[in-house]
Write a protein that holds these residues in place. Structure first.
Motif, mmCIF file in Angstrom:
data_model
loop_
_atom_site.group_PDB
_atom_site.id
_atom_site.type_symbol
_atom_site.label_atom_id
_atom_site.label_comp_id
_atom_site.label_asym_id
_atom_site.label_seq_id
_atom_site.Cartn_x
_atom_site.Cartn_y
_atom_site.Cartn_z
ATOM 1 N N LEU A 90 -49.340 -37.265 17.629
ATOM 2 C CA LEU A 90 -49.841 -36.072 16.960
ATOM 3 C C LEU A 90 -51.202 -36.336 16.333
ATOM 4 N N GLY A 91 -52.109 -35.387 16.488
ATOM 5 C CA GLY A 91 -53.444 -35.510 15.911
ATOM 6 C C GLY A 91 -53.577 -34.814 14.570
ATOM 7 N N ILE A 92 -52.566 -34.057 14.177
ATOM 8 C CA ILE A 92 -52.541 -33.435 12.860
ATOM 9 C C ILE A 92 -51.349 -33.987 12.095
ATOM 10 N N CYS A 93 -51.411 -33.910 10.777
ATOM 11 C CA CYS A 93 -50.437 -34.616 9.941
ATOM 12 C C CYS A 93 -49.325 -33.687 9.481
ATOM 13 N N GLN A 94 -48.732 -32.983 10.427
ATOM 14 C CA GLN A 94 -47.609 -32.109 10.149
ATOM 15 C C GLN A 94 -46.848 -31.864 11.436
ATOM 16 N N TYR A 95 -45.545 -31.605 11.301
ATOM 17 C CA TYR A 95 -44.706 -31.371 12.479
ATOM 18 C C TYR A 95 -43.591 -30.418 12.087
ATOM 19 N N LEU A 96 -43.364 -29.398 12.908
ATOM 20 C CA LEU A 96 -42.291 -28.434 12.663
ATOM 21 C C LEU A 96 -41.147 -28.725 13.621
ATOM 22 N N ASP A 97 -40.032 -29.165 13.083
ATOM 23 C CA ASP A 97 -38.834 -29.451 13.880
ATOM 24 C C ASP A 97 -37.973 -28.192 13.876
ATOM 25 N N GLU A 98 -37.994 -27.473 14.989
ATOM 26 C CA GLU A 98 -37.360 -26.153 15.059
ATOM 27 C C GLU A 98 -35.938 -26.214 15.628
ATOM 28 N N ASN A 99 -35.168 -25.191 15.256
ATOM 29 C CA ASN A 99 -33.845 -24.957 15.841
ATOM 30 C C ASN A 99 -32.903 -26.143 15.684
ATOM 31 N N ILE A 100 -32.991 -26.846 14.576
ATOM 32 C CA ILE A 100 -32.078 -27.964 14.355
ATOM 33 C C ILE A 100 -30.717 -27.407 13.937
ATOM 34 N N PRO A 101 -29.657 -27.828 14.607
ATOM 35 C CA PRO A 101 -28.334 -27.225 14.389
ATOM 36 C C PRO A 101 -27.654 -27.769 13.132
ATOM 37 N N LEU A 102 -28.218 -27.430 11.983
ATOM 38 C CA LEU A 102 -27.657 -27.928 10.727
ATOM 39 C C LEU A 102 -26.346 -27.230 10.370
ATOM 40 N N LEU A 103 -25.423 -28.019 9.900
ATOM 41 C CA LEU A 103 -24.162 -27.503 9.400
ATOM 42 C C LEU A 103 -24.099 -27.739 7.896
ATOM 43 N N GLN A 104 -23.145 -27.082 7.250
ATOM 44 C CA GLN A 104 -23.034 -27.207 5.803
ATOM 45 C C GLN A 104 -22.941 -28.676 5.381
ATOM 46 N N GLY A 105 -23.890 -29.125 4.547
ATOM 47 C CA GLY A 105 -23.850 -30.470 4.016
ATOM 48 C C GLY A 105 -24.359 -31.560 4.938
ATOM 49 N N GLU A 106 -24.761 -31.230 6.164
ATOM 50 C CA GLU A 106 -25.226 -32.262 7.093
ATOM 51 C C GLU A 106 -26.640 -32.709 6.729
ATOM 52 N N GLU A 107 -26.934 -33.972 7.039
ATOM 53 C CA GLU A 107 -28.237 -34.534 6.732
ATOM 54 C C GLU A 107 -28.952 -34.993 7.996
ATOM 55 N N TYR A 108 -30.282 -34.856 7.976
ATOM 56 C CA TYR A 108 -31.132 -35.395 9.024
ATOM 57 C C TYR A 108 -32.086 -36.388 8.370
ATOM 58 N N TYR A 109 -32.459 -37.418 9.116
ATOM 59 C CA TYR A 109 -33.369 -38.441 8.610
ATOM 60 C C TYR A 109 -34.607 -38.482 9.500
ATOM 61 N N TYR A 110 -35.765 -38.626 8.880
ATOM 62 C CA TYR A 110 -37.029 -38.672 9.617
ATOM 63 C C TYR A 110 -37.812 -39.920 9.251
ATOM 64 N N LYS A 111 -38.522 -40.474 10.242
ATOM 65 C CA LYS A 111 -39.458 -41.565 10.033
ATOM 66 C C LYS A 111 -40.757 -41.248 10.780
ATOM 67 N N ILE A 112 -41.871 -41.646 10.183
ATOM 68 C CA ILE A 112 -43.187 -41.423 10.785
ATOM 69 C C ILE A 112 -43.835 -42.779 11.037
ATOM 70 N N THR A 113 -44.301 -42.986 12.253
ATOM 71 C CA THR A 113 -45.073 -44.181 12.576
ATOM 72 C C THR A 113 -46.486 -43.769 12.984
ATOM 73 N N PHE A 114 -47.402 -44.727 12.978
ATOM 74 C CA PHE A 114 -48.769 -44.460 13.403
ATOM 75 C C PHE A 114 -49.133 -45.347 14.590
ATOM 76 N N ILE A 115 -50.114 -44.909 15.362
ATOM 77 C CA ILE A 115 -50.623 -45.660 16.504
ATOM 78 C C ILE A 115 -52.046 -46.075 16.168
ATOM 79 N N ASP A 116 -52.321 -47.370 16.199
ATOM 80 C CA ASP A 116 -53.639 -47.843 15.783
ATOM 81 C C ASP A 116 -54.656 -47.739 16.911
#
Length: 266
Positions: A56-82
């Motif tokens: 990604l060349g911009i510093c934001q990302y929209l994760d759409e249509n994630i099938p979240l259920l009551q109380g469920e958690e998602y985890y995200y990590k960001i890496t960079f390419i030098d």
């Protein structure tokens, strides 16, 4: 080991009422002056991370249509390419948690249906019926360095009017995202000058929640080709959900470098 800092996840919806996670982070990484892009990873168990957004060349990302259920958690990590095309360690990247939390009354989701989602649906109707098609032009801070004017000693562009990077130091300079905007009714008027009547050059506008915009970005009206600079941008948040942005924009002068940026308007 250098890491991507200030990673933030915010809850929002798309216009069909499905959940989305909007992830933002710092464009700079301490000790790494030249970054080619960012990768976004998602996990359901904080252990097995899958790539969902790449280079990604911009510093934001929209994760759409994630099938979240009551109380469920998602985890995200960001890496960079030098600058050598080497990706930072996923194992050493900080994880940020996105949690679905809603209040219910007798099984009825009052927080979702009565407030945030209803607001999104009304905004969707307005944008669909009275929204004006535009390009959101988002400044890129990472990517291939400009071959014409980038100075690897100062890590900056040397020509603010460069036709390759437009003063950003990144080839292409900007990323174009199609969208809609609504002009405030109070600004739908004409002003008078010595040559007659002209359109109001400063407008208050309403914008969708994505992409996040800043004073370093600008807008192109598809119908007229006019290009506007941002004076200010604010996000509208209802009960923890980002639902809309409002901005004050000013018409750029014809000699502005942003008129040299070509966008496919087909």
């Amino acid at each position: 080991m250098p890491k991507v800092k200030n990673v933030l996840v915010q809850r929002t919806f798309n216009y069909e009422g499905l959940y989305s996670a909007l992830i933002t982070w710092d464009c700079s990484v301490s000790g790494v002056p030249d970054i080619q892009g960012f990768n976004v990873y998602r996990s359901l168990d904080s252990k097995d991370f899958q790539l969902v957004g790449s280079n990604l060349g911009i510093c934001q990302y929209l994760d759409e249509n994630i099938p979240l259920l009551q109380g469920e958690e998602y985890y995200y990590k960001i890496t960079f390419i030098d600058n050598n095309g080497i990706e930072s360690s996923l194992d050493e990247a900080d994880a940020i948690t996105f949690t679905h939390q809603l209040s219910t009354t007798n099984g009825f989701n009052t927080r979702l249906v009565n407030t945030s989602l209803e607001q999104i649906r009304r905004l969707a109707w307005l944008f669909k019926h009275v929204g004006e098609p535009v390009w959101f032009i988002i400044r890129q801070y990472v990517g291939k360095k400009c071959h014409r004017c980038y100075d690897f000693n100062s890590h900056k562009a040397t020509d603010p009017n460069c036709p390759v990077c437009f003063g950003t130091g990144i080839e292409g300079g900007y990323k174009a995202v199609e969208g809609l905007m609504i002009v405030s009714p109070s600004d739908m008027r004409y002003l008078r000058d010595n040559d007659g009547f002209i359109a109001n050059n400063t407008l208050v506008v309403y914008l969708p929640f994505y992409p996040f915009l800043t004073s370093n970005d600008f807008i192109i009206r598809k119908r007229t080709g006019q290009r506007y600079l941002f004076n200010s941008v604010n996000q509208t948040i209802i009960e923890g959900f980002v639902v809309m942005q409002t901005a004050r924009i000013t018409l750029a002068e014809k000699g502005s470098k942003i008129y040299k940026l070509e966008v496919d308007n087909g």
